[in-house]
Scaffold this active site. Structure first.
Site, mmCIF file in Angstrom:
data_model
loop_
_atom_site.group_PDB
_atom_site.id
_atom_site.type_symbol
_atom_site.label_atom_id
_atom_site.label_comp_id
_atom_site.label_asym_id
_atom_site.label_seq_id
_atom_site.Cartn_x
_atom_site.Cartn_y
_atom_site.Cartn_z
ATOM 1 N N LYS A 1 2.845 2.219 -5.042
ATOM 2 C CA LYS A 1 3.084 1.879 -5.932
ATOM 3 C C LYS A 1 2.880 2.102 -7.816
ATOM 4 C CE LYS A 1 3.321 -2.071 -4.520
ATOM 5 N NZ LYS A 1 3.320 -1.983 -2.917
ATOM 6 N N GLY A 2 1.478 2.077 -7.784
ATOM 7 C CA GLY A 2 0.658 2.105 -8.841
ATOM 8 C C GLY A 2 1.034 3.432 -9.920
ATOM 9 N N GLN B 1 2.939 -6.036 -3.654
ATOM 10 C CA GLN B 1 2.974 -5.904 -2.052
ATOM 11 C C GLN B 1 4.187 -6.291 -1.686
ATOM 12 O OE1 GLN B 1 1.540 -10.137 -2.438
ATOM 13 N NE2 GLN B 1 0.627 -10.118 -0.749
ATOM 14 N N ASP C 1 0.658 -1.014 -0.241
ATOM 15 C CA ASP C 1 -0.086 0.120 0.193
ATOM 16 C C ASP C 1 1.097 1.471 0.171
ATOM 17 O OD1 ASP C 1 -2.067 -2.118 0.018
ATOM 18 O OD2 ASP C 1 -1.565 -1.940 2.552
ATOM 19 N N GLU C 2 1.942 1.010 -0.661
ATOM 20 C CA GLU C 2 3.212 2.292 -0.635
ATOM 21 C C GLU C 2 2.524 3.144 -1.565
ATOM 22 O OE1 GLU C 2 5.205 -1.196 1.034
ATOM 23 O OE2 GLU C 2 4.393 -0.811 -1.173
ATOM 24 N N ARG D 1 -6.076 0.498 7.861
ATOM 25 C CA ARG D 1 -5.067 -0.076 8.141
ATOM 26 C C ARG D 1 -4.560 0.667 9.509
ATOM 27 N NH1 ARG D 1 -3.776 2.436 2.031
ATOM 28 N NH2 ARG D 1 -4.463 0.518 1.031
ATOM 29 N N GLY E 1 -3.712 -4.796 -4.634
ATOM 30 C CA GLY E 1 -4.356 -3.833 -5.392
ATOM 31 C C GLY E 1 -3.634 -2.445 -5.418
ATOM 32 N N HIS E 2 -3.884 -2.295 -6.930
ATOM 33 C CA HIS E 2 -3.086 -0.635 -7.067
ATOM 34 C C HIS E 2 -4.366 0.675 -7.053
ATOM 35 C CE1 HIS E 2 0.777 -2.025 -6.982
ATOM 36 N NE2 HIS E 2 1.035 -2.994 -8.435
ATOM 37 N N THR F 1 -9.453 -5.236 0.580
ATOM 38 C CA THR F 1 -10.199 -5.014 1.301
ATOM 39 C C THR F 1 -11.295 -4.666 1.779
ATOM 40 O OG1 THR F 1 -8.410 -4.605 3.064
ATOM 41 C CG2 THR F 1 -8.533 -7.272 2.077
#
Length: 424
Positions: free
Chosen positions: A16-17, A223, A13-14, A304, A40-41, A300
């Site tokens: 990346k997308g 991930q 969740d950084e 977080r 997920g992105h 989900t």
């Protein structure tokens, strides 16, 4: 030729997308090499939000060949849904390819994932219950079904019948679940195979041909480092290798062909699900970070866990991945706090260390050593150069570079891909 790898340096969740989407503009091919639809992105492009779980983010860039590699496990229903949604938004999937060696997530994988997690009770590991782990287990056990099998109807039927003899026994006798209907599974998946057949190919040959032709290739990680099966906080990890080395096994590319490795991080830390988190702020600060950064899972929807940036983790990730550059997100978010802490080391038994331990028991004994910085509560969303950032932001970022030993090349100051500072 430029071959770049983008990996996460934390627990996923950084963001990346966003950078994959950005770097894809200069790439001829974008390849996803690990994981499944448990990742997920989310990308915002031209005001439109896209949430992708299997298809490489590069699909949003016209004319790019996008590949789902052999290291990915594919849920056909999810993949077909993504294809449909992209097409409805005017995004072509004509240049999408799926490795014939990629393994297929079956209904029994998802059911076993759910039953196993329930069986673990309070020792659950926080799986997304999408069948990822059981699918990789079958791959290792050599009973898995691959995409080449899915599009070969006779072979597929034979393998499903063989597998269900065992899987239904486990579902019923071990976990007390309801066995799956063999004919229903076969009928449903044969239809998936017919719809996906046009996308299935020997992508390893296609990737190598692109390398020989000097094409620019981007390898898209899902991930992150600390979810890696070998190098993450085991057992609170995923079932694959999302580190840069996963490109070699998940796309069939030798390490000699990799030129650059970008490590993506947030200006703070977040985590979904159970597992250790040394800098977690289970208090008002953590709540504030969550709301400012809108920290809820793409896949989900789970809130977080949030805390300060941990440079012991990032330095470890730099070593494990061979990072050549850092790409940091949420610099605009963290600056809204009046005071910001940065974990620069751990203290255990009175001794400082900058090494990340393997043992979770040992990690639990480590206390973060913090340095404190002033925030920069001003709008930086339109800043285009490092020099134009507030002084406090520059101090924070420079300290990260100094401790990790890797240059920051991309700085995110907003959600849009245009809200990125490129540092030369």
């Amino acid at each position: 030729m430029a071959t770049r790898v983008v990996v996460g340096t934390q627990w996923g969740d950084e963001g990346k997308g966003k950078y994959i989407d950005m770097l894809a503009k200069d790439s001829d091919m974008v390849v996803r090499f690990s994981g499944g639809n448990n990742a997920g992105h989310t990308i915002v492009a031209n005001g439109v939000k896209y949430a992708l779980h299997l298809i490489p983010s590069g699909i949003l860039n016209e004319g790019k060949t996008c590949i789902i590699g052999n290291g990915v496990v594919v849920d056909p229903a999810v993949l077909l849904k993504e294809i449909k949604e992209l097409n409805e938004k005017g995004i072509s999937t004509d240049r999408l390819l799926i490795s014939d060696r990629a393994h297929v997530i079956m209904p029994y994988h998802k059911l076993l994932d759910e039953l196993q997690e329930k069986f673990r009770g309070e020792n659950s590991i926080g799986t997304t219950k999408r069948g990822i782990g059981p699918c990789y287990s079958d791959k290792t056990e050599r009973s898995g079904i691959r995409m080449c099998d899915l599009v070969d109807e006779d072979e597929f039927v034979r393998k499903v019948r063989e597998n269900l003899k065992v899987k239904n026994l486990i579902i019923e006798k071990v976990y007390g679940g309801q066995k799956l209907d063999e004919e229903q599974v076969i009928s449903e998946y044969l239809e998936y195979g017919r719809k996906l057949k046009e996308y299935v190919a020997d992508v390893n040959s296609i990737i190598f041909e692109a390398i020989e032709q000097g094409k620019n290739i981007l390898f898209e990680g899902a991930q992150a480092t600390f979810l890696d099966l070998d190098f993450g906080t085991y057992p609170y990890v995923t079932s694959s290798n999302p580190v840069a080395g996963g490109v070699c096994t998940g796309a069939g590319v030798g390490p000699v062909f990799i030129n650059e490795v970008y490590g993506v991080l947030k200006a703070y830390t977040s985590r979904v699900g159970a597992g250790p988190f040394p800098t977690e702020q289970n208090n008002e600060i953590g709540d504030r970070i969550r709301e400012l950064g809108w920290e809820y899972g793409t896949t989900t929807g789970r809130p977080r866990r949030c805390g300060w940036l941990d440079l012991v983790m990032i330095k470890y990730a730099a070593r494990v991945n061979g990072l050549t550059a850092l790409a940091i997100n949420h610099v605009d978010t963290i600056g809204k706090l009046p005071k910001i802490k940065l974990c620069v080391a751990y203290k255990k038994n009175g001794q400082e260390t900058r090494n990340f331990p393997c043992s979770l028991k040992e990690l639990a004994q480590c206390e973060p050593v913090y340095e404190e910085f002033d925030g920069w509560d001003e709008d930086i969303s339109n800043v285009k150069s490092f020099d134009d950032l507030p002084d406090n932001a520059k101090k924070y970022l420079s300290r990260i570079e100094e401790i990790v030993g890797v240059k920051i090349k991309l700085i995110g100051v907003g959600k849009e891909r245009e809200q990125t500072i490129v540092v030369n």
